[in-house]
Motif scaffolding. Structure first.
Motif, mmCIF file in Angstrom:
data_model
loop_
_atom_site.group_PDB
_atom_site.id
_atom_site.type_symbol
_atom_site.label_atom_id
_atom_site.label_comp_id
_atom_site.label_asym_id
_atom_site.label_seq_id
_atom_site.Cartn_x
_atom_site.Cartn_y
_atom_site.Cartn_z
ATOM 1 N N LEU A 112 54.396 46.713 18.094
ATOM 2 C CA LEU A 112 54.035 45.335 17.758
ATOM 3 C C LEU A 112 53.027 44.796 18.769
ATOM 4 O O LEU A 112 53.231 44.953 19.971
ATOM 5 C CB LEU A 112 55.306 44.491 17.779
ATOM 6 N N GLU A 115 44.662 42.880 13.684
ATOM 7 C CA GLU A 115 46.067 42.516 13.844
ATOM 8 C C GLU A 115 46.231 41.287 14.727
ATOM 9 O O GLU A 115 45.664 41.198 15.813
ATOM 10 C CB GLU A 115 46.857 43.685 14.454
ATOM 11 N N HIS A 170 49.372 38.287 16.088
ATOM 12 C CA HIS A 170 50.809 38.069 16.249
ATOM 13 C C HIS A 170 51.051 36.575 16.452
ATOM 14 O O HIS A 170 50.637 35.996 17.459
ATOM 15 C CB HIS A 170 51.345 38.854 17.453
ATOM 16 N N ARG A 204 46.324 42.017 9.305
ATOM 17 C CA ARG A 204 47.767 42.206 9.411
ATOM 18 C C ARG A 204 48.307 41.177 10.392
ATOM 19 O O ARG A 204 47.861 41.110 11.542
ATOM 20 C CB ARG A 204 48.082 43.625 9.891
ATOM 21 N N TYR A 231 51.688 39.648 12.197
ATOM 22 C CA TYR A 231 53.096 39.723 12.550
ATOM 23 C C TYR A 231 53.571 38.304 12.877
ATOM 24 O O TYR A 231 52.954 37.605 13.666
ATOM 25 C CB TYR A 231 53.295 40.626 13.771
ATOM 26 N N THR A 275 56.858 36.257 14.234
ATOM 27 C CA THR A 275 58.179 36.297 14.858
ATOM 28 C C THR A 275 58.779 34.893 14.845
ATOM 29 O O THR A 275 58.110 33.928 15.218
ATOM 30 C CB THR A 275 58.077 36.807 16.308
ATOM 31 N N THR A 286 61.078 39.458 12.820
ATOM 32 C CA THR A 286 59.624 39.500 12.685
ATOM 33 C C THR A 286 59.276 40.061 11.316
ATOM 34 O O THR A 286 59.784 41.133 10.932
ATOM 35 C CB THR A 286 58.990 40.370 13.785
ATOM 36 N N VAL A 325 55.942 40.934 8.490
ATOM 37 C CA VAL A 325 54.535 41.322 8.511
ATOM 38 C C VAL A 325 53.879 40.895 7.204
ATOM 39 O O VAL A 325 54.406 41.164 6.114
ATOM 40 C CB VAL A 325 54.366 42.842 8.686
#
Length: 470
Positions: A31, A75, A77, A116, A118, A120, A156, A158
């Protein structure tokens, strides 16, 4: 403002940004670490070092979320969590947001990028994210219960899709939406064009911010999440004037400003000193045949408006919502209108019981800026902000466009107050005054009443105690 390299270095200390060039194959399979930012300053644009090139945006009192490239996928987060947001100097709110802030960081991608994300969940309840305005697979749309299970606490999820069209979008929860958005959960998304687009011009400065609103009692820290319309703090990116940074540009810059509205009412956004074109909405760039010059554009609930103009007039130009009560802070809705009421006799008697009582509102509300009356801790004055000529008497959704000929290319620092050329500032007239001449006209164009009242009635307007119908 720091460079992108410095930004990554500082972010790594704060929350762990990972530069693509320094990431091992093992780390790439894991991650991506979240980047956390708690400063309420306007951060420098994040110039892309990986992926396709583009001209980055500047988020007012915000920042752009760094990413990593993983086998051609961009990516990010996001961490949904409780945050503390300084809404103005001396006033902090306990909100919910993303990656240390409310609103969350701006996400910037390029048309055609595979993204992408992520997410959480560190909130005390489940959540989800809806990618407002995006074309994507139905299962990625983020409506909890309809398109996906809600993200449980501590888990989490995605999201992955291709950024299919250029434009300005938003993201926000679609689980317990009223509570979570009232707590400040939202963010901006910008998809830059992959190739030159005939409807998207190149600009020198590109700003973005969200309109949001809160109901926080004076002296309190946490918003009331059940408020429908009677909000008392109207904010740009969860900041209220004088906490809103100025938009600093160079003379003759082509400027773009993207404004998204996630409040529960519309906002007529007004710019002084310049005319602008509305060049984009949530649906994408507007056809050039539909554009005309304005100085105010209305941004309705859930909408985005993108405006562009040539900053060809030097000075400090006001930029604000044109609903007057949206440019005030922590204003009560049940204050009686006392304009023109002489209540000195009553005030004298009241002071016998309450020595600290003071008369307010006889001449208007400007007195509020002159009073040094005690207010609860963690409360910002209703009308505040000191300009070069005195109190600006504003709050809420208000900022200043600062246009300077000596502002360097790519420099977003505040240049200070404008130095007006001699003879260009309104000033007091000290000459003789003649008696006013009363205007006379023929009149008589209206229809006379069939029966006139015996006694003329003088009508006095009183401001409503509620503005629930706005």
């Amino acid at each position: 403002m720091s460079s992108r390299r410095d930004f990554f270095r500082m972010a790594g200390i704060a929350g762990g940004a990972v530069a693509a060039s320094a990431v091992s194959r093992v780390a790439m399979a894991a991650l991506p670490e979240p980047v956390i930012q708690t400063s309420s300053d306007t951060m420098a644009p994040l110039v892309p070092e990986t992926g396709r090139s583009y001209n980055p945006v500047v988020t007012l009192n915000g920042w752009t979320l760094p990413w990593r490239m993983n086998q051609g996928v961009k990516e990010f987060h996001l961490v949904a969590e409780p945050v503390v947001r300084e809404m103005a100097p001396g006033f902090k709110a306990h909100l919910w947001g993303y990656n240390g802030q409310s609103p969350g960081p701006t996400i910037e991608v390029v048309e055609g990028d595979r993204v992408r994300l992520y997410v959480t969940n560190r909130l005390p309840e489940h959540t989800s994210i809806h990618w407002h305005g995006q074309r994507l697979p139905n299962g990625m749309d983020g409506v909890a219960g309809l398109n996906q299970p809600a993200i449980p606490v501590g888990k989490t999820y995605v999201y992955e899709f291709v950024a299919r069209r250029p434009g300005t979008f938003m993201y926000h929860p679609h689980a317990d939406e009223m509570t979570q958005m009232a707590m400040g959960m939202m963010g901006f998304w910008v998809t830059h064009p992959k190739n030159k687009n005939p409807l998207i011009d190149e600009v020198n400065r590109d700003f973005c911010f969200l309109l949001n609103a809160f109901d926080i009692d004076p002296g309190s820290y946490t918003p009331k999440t059940t408020t429908m319309l009677e909000f008392n703090l109207w904010a740009w990116n969860s900041r209220i004037f004088p906490g809103v940074d100025s938009l600093n540009v160079r003379l003759n810059d082509k400027v773009r400003i993207r404004v998204g509205n996630l409040t529960m009412t519309n906002h007529p956004i007004h710019l002084h000193g310049h005319e602008f074109l509305v060049t984009g909405t949530d649906g994408g760039p507007t056809p050039k045949s539909t554009r005309w010059y304005e100085v105010t554009t209305d941004v309705a609930v859930g909408q985005m408006r993108q405006i562009e103009f040539l900053a060809d007039e030097e000075g400090d130009w006001a930029f604000h919502c044109h609903k007057s009560h949206h440019t005030m802070n922590a204003m009560g809705h049940d204050v009686p209108n006392l304009i023109g009421v002489d209540h000195r006799g009553v005030a004298k008697k009241i002071k016998g019981l309450l020595p600290e009582y003071m008369v307010m509102g006889e001449r208007g509300m400007a007195d509020m800026t002159e009073m040094e009356m005690p207010i609860p801790d963690n409360t910002v004055p209703m009308m505040t902000g000191e300009g070069p000529f005195g109190s600006v008497e504003m709050g809420g959704m208000f900022s200043v466009l600062k246009v300077r000929k000596n502002q360097k290319h790519g420099d977003y620092k505040d240049p200070g107050w404008f130095k007006h050329p001699a003879g260009t500032v309104a000033h007091e007239y000290t000459g003789p005054l003649s008696e006013p001449a009363r205007f006379k006209s023929e009149g008589g164009q209206s229809m006379p009443r069939a029966k006139k009242p015996d006694k003329a009635v003088e009508v006095r307007a009183r401001k409503p105690t509620s503005h629930s119908d706005h």
